[in-house]
Motif scaffolding. Structure first.
Motif, short mmCIF file in Angstrom:
data_model
loop_
_atom_site.label_atom_id
_atom_site.label_comp_id
_atom_site.label_asym_id
_atom_site.label_seq_id
_atom_site.Cartn_x
_atom_site.Cartn_y
_atom_site.Cartn_z
N LYS A 238 -11.86 -33.42 -33.33
CA LYS A 238 -11.53 -33.69 -34.95
C LYS A 238 -10.10 -34.07 -34.56
O LYS A 238 -9.17 -34.55 -35.22
N ASN A 240 -7.80 -31.97 -34.44
CA ASN A 240 -7.15 -30.47 -34.61
C ASN A 240 -6.68 -29.73 -33.53
O ASN A 240 -6.99 -30.17 -32.59
N ASP A 258 -4.53 -28.66 -39.04
CA ASP A 258 -5.18 -29.55 -39.49
C ASP A 258 -4.70 -31.59 -38.96
O ASP A 258 -3.38 -31.87 -39.35
N ALA A 259 -5.13 -32.28 -38.38
CA ALA A 259 -5.21 -33.01 -38.04
C ALA A 259 -4.62 -34.32 -39.08
O ALA A 259 -4.30 -35.26 -37.94
N LYS A 260 -5.33 -34.18 -40.81
CA LYS A 260 -4.56 -34.90 -40.97
C LYS A 260 -3.42 -34.49 -41.61
O LYS A 260 -2.19 -35.76 -41.42
N TYR A 261 -2.75 -33.90 -40.87
CA TYR A 261 -1.38 -33.49 -41.71
C TYR A 261 -0.42 -32.75 -40.20
O TYR A 261 0.81 -33.07 -40.57
N SER A 264 2.95 -34.62 -40.47
CA SER A 264 3.73 -35.13 -41.33
C SER A 264 4.62 -33.44 -41.42
O SER A 264 4.40 -33.43 -40.43
#
Length: 316
Positions: A238, A240, A258-261, A264
């Protein structure tokens, strides 16, 4: 990060304790690396217990009755289906499913202290530890500090998408382009210290961990992602990032970013398990479960529960 004193003959274990570890039904000592073979079986390198195969039901010790007790550190299944076992006291072992072939410095291996085994895209087998060796199936070629390799070279080896070979060393991450070794320096021109792990993510960035935390390198800029140390790093399906490493001097953790962040300024990290003991090798299995080693055995995390195979004695 763990600093193993190789001069200690048995690392504090008595002869009776070593015998118990070597005859245990499950991995009971330091699990440095966890891999998966083409059949989906889990391969586990446990320093004092041996190299194990787990078929989903039970463990089989592949080394105890065949090669004896050694300090096993890594395991690899090559593209031909042969197994390779790395040891830090007796070189490497090649196993074709029936017989073992033992390679040491007598066979031109750079050093009998081997911490990592890697197969590159061309099918060469690389051995890293105290020095670096490439085996093309017929002969060995060694690389040392005389060739520009940093000291303590080869804790982890990884080939990136451009064909460069990356090596995690005690003096930082470096790469080999087929001609020369290049050691990465931080923005102050100093070497990263005590790097144990290195991976390439789906975007082509290089991740590595050292004493000061988790780092990402995009080819020109270093970003410190976390203060948490990273002994082992993997990227799951995924996207991550998972790490095992020291949170502080007393606490180690299995952590997921987390892959989404990831890219960031404030990456989201979830601590899955912490302690002592120290947590070491990491693997995402085909079914998505996360396997991780510790100084006392191996664990599996299925997304909900953690199985400690030592306490379960291999029974589900």
């Amino acid at each position: 990060m763990p600093q193993d004193n190789f001069s200690k003959e048995h690392n504090g274990y008595s002869e009776s304790q070593l015998k118990e570890l070597a005859t245990s039904r499950v991995p009971m000592s330091q699990v440095r690396n966890v891999k998966q073979d083409r059949n989906g079986d889990i391969l586990i390198a446990a320093t004092w217990s041996g190299v194990f195969r787990y078929d989903g039901k039970s463990f089989t010790n592949l080394t105890s009755s065949k090669v004896g007790s050694h300090r096993f550190w890594d395991v690899l299944e090559d593209r031909r289906g042969n197994l390779w076992f790395a040891s830090t006291d007796s070189g490497v072992y090649h196993y074709n499913g029936k017989t073992f072939h033992h390679f040491t410095t007598r066979d031109a291996l750079a050093n009998n202290l081997v911490m990592s085994i890697y197969e590159d895209k061309a099918g060469n087998i690389w051995f890293g530890g105290s020095g670096l060796t490439r085996y093309d199936g017929e002969s060995f070629q060694n690389f040392t500090t005389k060739d520009g390799l940093p000291h303590s070279g080869g804790r982890t080896i990884m080939e990136d998408r451009t064909g460069k070979l990356w090596i995690a060393t005690g003096d930082g991450p470096c790469f080999y382009d087929g001609k020369t070794f290049t050691v990465l320096k931080n923005k102050d021109g100093k070497a990263f210290k005590n790097v144990w792990s290195i991976i390439e993510d789906k975007k082509g960035s290089i991740w590595f961990g050292d004493n000061e935390g988790l780092w990402r390198y995009d080819g020109s800029t270093f970003t410190k992602v976390s203060q948490r140390g990273a002994y082992a790093i993997i990227e799951d399906k995924k996207g991550n990032i998972w790490t095992t490493g020291a949170v502080n001097r007393e606490v180690w953790a299995l952590s997921r970013y987390d892959a989404k962040y990831l890219y960031s300024k404030m990456p989201t990290v979830t601590e899955i398990m912490s302690g002592p003991p120290a947590f070491l090798g990491l693997l995402e299995a085909n079914d998505g479960s996360i396997w991780f080693g510790s100084v006392g055995g191996v664990y599996r995390y299925d997304g909900k529960t953690i199985t400690d195979f030592k306490s379960k004695e291999g029974q589900q």
